[in-house]
Design an enzyme around this catalytic site. Structure first.
Site, PDB file in Angstrom:
ATOM      1  N   ASP A   1     -40.006  70.984  -1.890  1.00 17.25           N
ATOM      2  CA  ASP A   1     -40.079  70.410  -3.232  1.00 17.25           C
ATOM      3  C   ASP A   1     -39.243  71.314  -4.141  1.00 17.25           C
ATOM      4  O   ASP A   1     -38.791  72.378  -3.727  1.00 17.25           O
ATOM      5  CB  ASP A   1     -41.547  70.356  -3.707  1.00 17.25           C
ATOM      6  CG  ASP A   1     -41.673  69.753  -5.095  1.00 17.25           C
ATOM      7  OD1 ASP A   1     -41.042  68.711  -5.346  1.00 17.25           O
ATOM      8  OD2 ASP A   1     -42.371  70.314  -5.957  1.00 17.25           O
ATOM      9  N   SER A   2     -39.110  70.889  -5.404  1.00 19.45           N
ATOM     10  CA  SER A   2     -38.387  71.716  -6.372  1.00 19.45           C
ATOM     11  C   SER A   2     -39.223  72.906  -6.848  1.00 19.45           C
ATOM     12  O   SER A   2     -38.676  73.846  -7.419  1.00 19.45           O
ATOM     13  CB  SER A   2     -38.015  70.857  -7.579  1.00 19.45           C
ATOM     14  OG  SER A   2     -39.202  70.323  -8.146  1.00 19.45           O
TER      15      SER A   2
ATOM     16  N   TYR B   1     -35.714  68.656 -10.227  1.00 21.43           N
ATOM     17  CA  TYR B   1     -34.787  67.760  -9.526  1.00 21.43           C
ATOM     18  C   TYR B   1     -34.664  66.412 -10.255  1.00 21.43           C
ATOM     19  O   TYR B   1     -33.620  65.780 -10.251  1.00 21.43           O
ATOM     20  CB  TYR B   1     -35.301  67.444  -8.122  1.00 21.43           C
ATOM     21  CG  TYR B   1     -35.195  68.514  -7.066  1.00 21.43           C
ATOM     22  CD1 TYR B   1     -34.502  69.714  -7.267  1.00 21.43           C
ATOM     23  CD2 TYR B   1     -35.787  68.299  -5.818  1.00 21.43           C
ATOM     24  CE1 TYR B   1     -34.423  70.667  -6.251  1.00 21.43           C
ATOM     25  CE2 TYR B   1     -35.704  69.246  -4.803  1.00 21.43           C
ATOM     26  CZ  TYR B   1     -35.022  70.432  -5.019  1.00 21.43           C
ATOM     27  OH  TYR B   1     -34.945  71.349  -4.011  1.00 21.43           O
TER      28      TYR B   1
ATOM     29  N   CYS C   1     -41.582  65.742  -1.954  1.00 20.79           N
ATOM     30  CA  CYS C   1     -40.881  65.531  -3.214  1.00 20.79           C
ATOM     31  C   CYS C   1     -40.441  64.074  -3.247  1.00 20.79           C
ATOM     32  O   CYS C   1     -39.650  63.642  -2.393  1.00 20.79           O
ATOM     33  CB  CYS C   1     -39.666  66.446  -3.265  1.00 20.79           C
ATOM     34  SG  CYS C   1     -38.484  66.001  -4.538  1.00 20.79           S
TER      35      CYS C   1
ATOM     36  N   GLU D   1     -44.383  73.400 -14.639  1.00 18.71           N
ATOM     37  CA  GLU D   1     -43.866  74.669 -14.097  1.00 18.71           C
ATOM     38  C   GLU D   1     -44.059  75.805 -15.103  1.00 18.71           C
ATOM     39  O   GLU D   1     -44.088  76.968 -14.719  1.00 18.71           O
ATOM     40  CB  GLU D   1     -42.391  74.521 -13.704  1.00 18.71           C
ATOM     41  CG  GLU D   1     -42.160  73.625 -12.484  1.00 18.71           C
ATOM     42  CD  GLU D   1     -42.518  74.286 -11.142  1.00 18.71           C
ATOM     43  OE1 GLU D   1     -42.543  75.527 -11.076  1.00 18.71           O
ATOM     44  OE2 GLU D   1     -42.791  73.543 -10.169  1.00 18.71           O
TER      45      GLU D   1
ATOM     46  N   CYS E   1     -44.901  61.580  -8.347  1.00 16.83           N
ATOM     47  CA  CYS E   1     -44.211  62.874  -8.288  1.00 16.83           C
ATOM     48  C   CYS E   1     -45.274  63.863  -7.838  1.00 16.83           C
ATOM     49  O   CYS E   1     -46.406  63.820  -8.329  1.00 16.83           O
ATOM     50  CB  CYS E   1     -43.673  63.254  -9.665  1.00 16.83           C
ATOM     51  SG  CYS E   1     -43.166  64.987  -9.803  1.00 16.83           S
TER      52      CYS E   1
ATOM     53  N   HIS F   1     -45.798  66.836  -8.394  1.00 14.21           N
ATOM     54  CA  HIS F   1     -46.367  67.716  -9.429  1.00 14.21           C
ATOM     55  C   HIS F   1     -47.573  67.072 -10.125  1.00 14.21           C
ATOM     56  O   HIS F   1     -48.414  67.777 -10.672  1.00 14.21           O
ATOM     57  CB  HIS F   1     -45.319  68.040 -10.497  1.00 14.21           C
ATOM     58  CG  HIS F   1     -44.323  69.099 -10.114  1.00 14.21           C
ATOM     59  ND1 HIS F   1     -43.292  68.863  -9.235  1.00 14.21           N
ATOM     60  CD2 HIS F   1     -44.202  70.400 -10.498  1.00 14.21           C
ATOM     61  CE1 HIS F   1     -42.564  69.981  -9.113  1.00 14.21           C
ATOM     62  NE2 HIS F   1     -43.102  70.918  -9.865  1.00 14.21           N
TER      63      HIS F   1
HETATM   64  N1  DGL Z   1     -42.143  67.097  -7.334  1.00 16.68           N
HETATM   65  C1  DGL Z   1     -40.926  66.373  -7.138  1.00 16.68           C
HETATM   66  C2  DGL Z   1     -41.167  64.902  -7.033  1.00 16.68           C
HETATM   67  O1  DGL Z   1     -42.130  64.532  -6.392  1.00 16.68           O
HETATM   68  C3  DGL Z   1     -39.739  66.845  -7.963  1.00 16.68           C
HETATM   69  C4  DGL Z   1     -39.959  66.900  -9.434  1.00 16.68           C
HETATM   70  C5  DGL Z   1     -38.775  67.480 -10.177  1.00 16.68           C
HETATM   71  O2  DGL Z   1     -38.316  68.553  -9.802  1.00 16.68           O
HETATM   72  O3  DGL Z   1     -38.315  66.848 -11.131  1.00 16.68           O
HETATM   73  O4  DGL Z   1     -40.438  64.080  -7.515  1.00 16.68           O
END
Ligand code: DGL
Length: 262
Positions: free
Chosen positions: A9-10, A41, A72, A147, A179, A181
């Protein structure tokens, strides 16, 4: 040869998937990569996201990973083919898994701008459940604020209210956390949503899907998970990452700084 899972993941988001996997499959060997040097990302172009996915999956493969879990959604939406070409083994994604969890006819999706622009969730849900109304909402401010570490900040609450409002106006019955996150925001989102709206975390379906690779789930489901079998790596700020990861993982992980380019 026993399976080694590679999750990426990012940033901290993919840990929401790692936790679900470890809760179901105790002791599975994992390599986790948080590409914190390039987070977020989801505000990047499709071309950038595809280059990133190729680099990250190549690194996982060279690190001994046998199965890649795209923890991700953004890379899953835009670069699954890239990951498959690099992985040298099975690739498990979130978006198809999430679609299998949808039961309602009016569904919201909260996701990054890149994921929403790709329409990957809409296409996947409509393919599995024709006739479903899918209302997607891009949330560009979520990942940078998550973050930053304070999951109940006033800024997060303000943007969360703005993002869920269109979904509530559309009378959605469930919301996909599109996402990785966003499960970290579940306590905040639950405060803003009526109890009747179901939150869907695709990671639960991913952990189940891994039964095909890892065999049946551990017999002691619900037992406390352990990070002993995991190598956790980032591309920047290992100590900040360890601190942010601790509440979610229940212990402070050892975090290694790695460089993707030789
Ligand atoms: N957590 C990731 C996702 O599921 C990436 C989020 C990001 O870095 O913008 O999309």
């Amino acid at each position: 040869m026993s399976a080694v899972l590679g999750l990426f993941d990012s940033g901290v988001g993919g840990l929401t998937v790692l936790r679900r996997v470890l809760e179901r499959h105790h002791g599975v060997q994992c390599v986790y990569l948080g590409d914190t040097a390039r987070v977020p990302y989801g505000n990047r172009t499709p071309e950038e996201i595809r280059v990133i996915a190729a680099e990250v999956v190549a690194w996982l493969r060279h690190s001994g990973v046998t199965t890649v879990v795209m923890a991700c959604n953004t890379t899953n939406a835009l670069a699954r083919d890239v990951a498959e070409a690099q992985a040298g083994g099975p690739v498990i994604g979130l978006i198809g898994a999430a679609a299998s969890m949808v039961k309602e006819t009016r569904v919201g999706v909260l996701a990054t701008p890149a994921t929403v622009q790709s329409s990957a969730y809409r296409v996947s849900i409509e393919a599995l459940r024709p006739g479903t109304d899918v209302i997607e909402q891009a949330c560009p401010a979520f990942v940078p604020l998550i973050e930053a570490g304070d999951l109940l900040s006033d800024d997060l609450r303000r943007v969360a209210m703005a993002y869920v409002e269109p979904l509530l106006e559309a009378s959605v019955e469930s919301i996909v956390l599109g996402c990785t996150h966003y499960p970290l925001l579940e306590p905040l989102l639950r405060q803003l949503l009526p109890p009747s709206v179901r939150l869907i975390d695709p990671a639960l379906a991913v952990a189940r899907q891994l039964d095909d690779v890892l065999g049946p789930p551990s017999s002691a489901l619900g037992q406390r998970m352990s990070l002993g079998c995991c190598r956790i790596c980032v591309t920047a700020d290992p100590s900040g990452f360890a601190a942010r990861a601790t509440p979610w993982l229940g212990e402070r992980p050892d975090v290694e700084l790695i460089h993707l380019q030789p």
